[in-house]
Design an enzyme around this catalytic site. Structure first.
Site, mmCIF file in Angstrom:
data_model
loop_
_atom_site.group_PDB
_atom_site.id
_atom_site.type_symbol
_atom_site.label_atom_id
_atom_site.label_comp_id
_atom_site.label_asym_id
_atom_site.label_seq_id
_atom_site.Cartn_x
_atom_site.Cartn_y
_atom_site.Cartn_z
ATOM 1 N N CYS A 64 6.910 -1.749 9.053
ATOM 2 C CA CYS A 64 6.286 -1.808 7.730
ATOM 3 C C CYS A 64 7.317 -2.262 6.693
ATOM 4 O O CYS A 64 8.349 -1.609 6.531
ATOM 5 C CB CYS A 64 5.737 -0.438 7.329
ATOM 6 S SG CYS A 64 5.122 -0.457 5.639
ATOM 7 N N GLY B 232 -3.122 -13.874 10.335
ATOM 8 C CA GLY B 232 -3.808 -15.064 9.848
ATOM 9 C C GLY B 232 -5.024 -15.506 10.624
ATOM 10 O O GLY B 232 -5.482 -16.632 10.462
ATOM 11 N N THR C 42 -6.222 -9.291 7.530
ATOM 12 C CA THR C 42 -6.554 -9.737 6.175
ATOM 13 C C THR C 42 -7.963 -10.321 6.058
ATOM 14 O O THR C 42 -8.646 -10.109 5.051
ATOM 15 C CB THR C 42 -5.511 -10.790 5.726
ATOM 16 O OG1 THR C 42 -4.205 -10.215 5.917
ATOM 17 C CG2 THR C 42 -5.690 -11.174 4.284
ATOM 18 N N ASN D 14 4.385 1.832 14.609
ATOM 19 C CA ASN D 14 4.620 0.895 13.515
ATOM 20 C C ASN D 14 6.090 0.972 13.119
ATOM 21 O O ASN D 14 6.487 1.828 12.329
ATOM 22 C CB ASN D 14 3.712 1.218 12.331
ATOM 23 C CG ASN D 14 3.880 0.202 11.213
ATOM 24 O OD1 ASN D 14 4.695 -0.713 11.323
ATOM 25 N ND2 ASN D 14 3.119 0.369 10.158
ATOM 26 N N ILE E 40 0.845 -1.192 0.000
ATOM 27 C CA ILE E 40 0.000 0.000 0.000
ATOM 28 C C ILE E 40 0.885 1.248 0.000
ATOM 29 O O ILE E 40 0.569 2.255 -0.635
ATOM 30 C CB ILE E 40 -0.918 0.009 1.257
ATOM 31 C CG1 ILE E 40 -1.720 -1.298 1.366
ATOM 32 C CG2 ILE E 40 -1.842 1.232 1.247
ATOM 33 C CD1 ILE E 40 -2.665 -1.575 0.244
HETATM 34 O O1 RRO Z 1 1.001 0.636 4.025
HETATM 35 C C1 RRO Z 1 1.616 -0.427 3.840
HETATM 36 O O2 RRO Z 1 2.116 -0.728 2.752
HETATM 37 C C2 RRO Z 1 1.814 -1.385 4.942
HETATM 38 C C3 RRO Z 1 2.140 -1.026 6.242
HETATM 39 BR BR1 RRO Z 1 2.222 0.756 6.784
HETATM 40 C C4 RRO Z 1 2.435 -2.021 7.200
HETATM 41 O O3 RRO Z 1 2.768 -1.768 8.373
HETATM 42 N N1 RRO Z 1 2.389 -3.310 6.792
HETATM 43 C C5 RRO Z 1 2.051 -3.650 5.545
HETATM 44 O O4 RRO Z 1 2.010 -4.846 5.243
HETATM 45 N N2 RRO Z 1 1.763 -2.682 4.624
#
Ligand code: RRO
Length: 317
Positions: A131, A246, A268, A128, A70
């Protein structure tokens, strides 16, 4: 079975939260599930400036898992303060809300905390530090470097008395000592785990399936990794743990509780079934009734550590 618990000085009606990045800021899901039936939510990670995120496609299915990149798309600190938190304050005052925050340097984390600290509507922060799609700290998430992790958490601790959760990454040799660093630096709780770095290549086009190339893997394929991480963290820390990875049904959530998590997050699964988290709450309750459990606390850490007396909790809280 009583599902409520006192944690971080407040009451959680039940142990089920929505994970960061899967429910926006709550408002986005208000039509499709009853957020008030949950223990709480964690918002999308907030950065200092707005971020539009990565190139499409940002999400692909991968068998028993999902891969996302993302790229931290979010409205940024200012709009979260002006628009998102007032909505949360008005509509979600009876559940617990953590604001997830993300920065590319320790200072960015601290400036976001300073910017949010006087606002109402949320209980605490989830830092966080893990990521996989934001290579903040010299190309690596902070959670992969214990000294960087310590710096961000200790500095954040100086700026707030609100509960601080620290979200860790799966791709470390041993998660136990990493959780211990977070605790020692001042975390009130540890969230295990973020997504696992992954890559899917379309063999026809010889290009990555995701627009950004690699991404973070989540979903049922990660569950055993998450449950193990909680169990290992339980052996090395005493703060409450939050299990994520999961969970699709109550049986999955129960594994995390038995391993030592006080709370779980659904991520998810919400994409496939927006009401998955509500089902998990009901299913935990049914299990408790069936097993004659009076309070959910009795389940937490009740997995007998190999070598310990059968039934003894694997750690203290
Ligand atoms: O936004 C993302 O792409 C993202 C974040 Br901030 C995160 O902590 N974990 C992830 O799998 N995607």
């Amino acid at each position: 079975m009583r599902l409520e618990q006192m944690l971080f000085g407040v009451k959680f009606e039940n142990p089920v939260l929505l994970a960061a990045g899967t429910c926006g800021f709550g408002e986005e899901l208000r039509e499709v599930l009853n957020l008030r039936a949950l223990g709480g939510i964690v918002t999308k990670s907030v950065t200092l400036e707005p971020r539009i995120g990565n190139a499409a496609p940002r999400v692909v299915e991968a068998g028993d898992a999902m891969l996302n990149s993302i790229g931290l798309a979010n409205p940024g600190l200012e709009r979260v303060r002006e628009e998102k938190l007032p909505w949360i304050n008005e509509h979600l005052s009876d559940i617990q809300v953590f604001v997830s925050i993300a920065g590319q340097s320790p200072d960015e984390f601290w400036r976001i905390i300073e910017g949010l600290e006087d606002e109402e509507g949320f209980l605490g922060y989830e830092l966080n530090l893990s990521c996989p799609n934001d290579k903040g700290h010299g190309g690596l998430p902070f959670a992969l470097d214990s000294e960087a992790l310590r710096e961000v958490v200790a500095g954040s601790r100086q700026l707030t008395r609100r509960p601080l959760l620290v979200k860790l990454a799966p791709n470390v040799p041993d998660i136990g000592p990493v959780a211990a660093v977070a605790e020692d630096a001042g975390a009130d709780g540890v969230t295990l785990l973020n997504t696992m770095p992954g890559l899917i290549i379309d063999f026809e086009t010889r290009r990555a399936a995701l627009g950004a190339g690699s991404g973070g893997l989540s979903g049922p394929a990660l569950r055993a990794v998450g449950v193990h991480a909680v169990h290992r963290a339980r052996e090395c820390t005493i703060v409450p743990l939050v299990g994520v990875g999961g969970i699709t049904c109550a049986n999955d959530a129960l594994q995390y509780l038995l391993a030592g998590a006080s709370l779980v997050q659904i991520g998810t699964a919400t994409f496939a079934d927006p009401r998955a988290a509500e089902r998990v709450v009901d299913g935990i309750s049914s299990y408790g009734e069936r097993m004659g459990v009076e309070a959910v606390e009795e389940l937490i850490g009740a997995y007998p550590t190999p070598g310990s007396p059968i039934g003894a909790p694997s750690g203290s809280r």
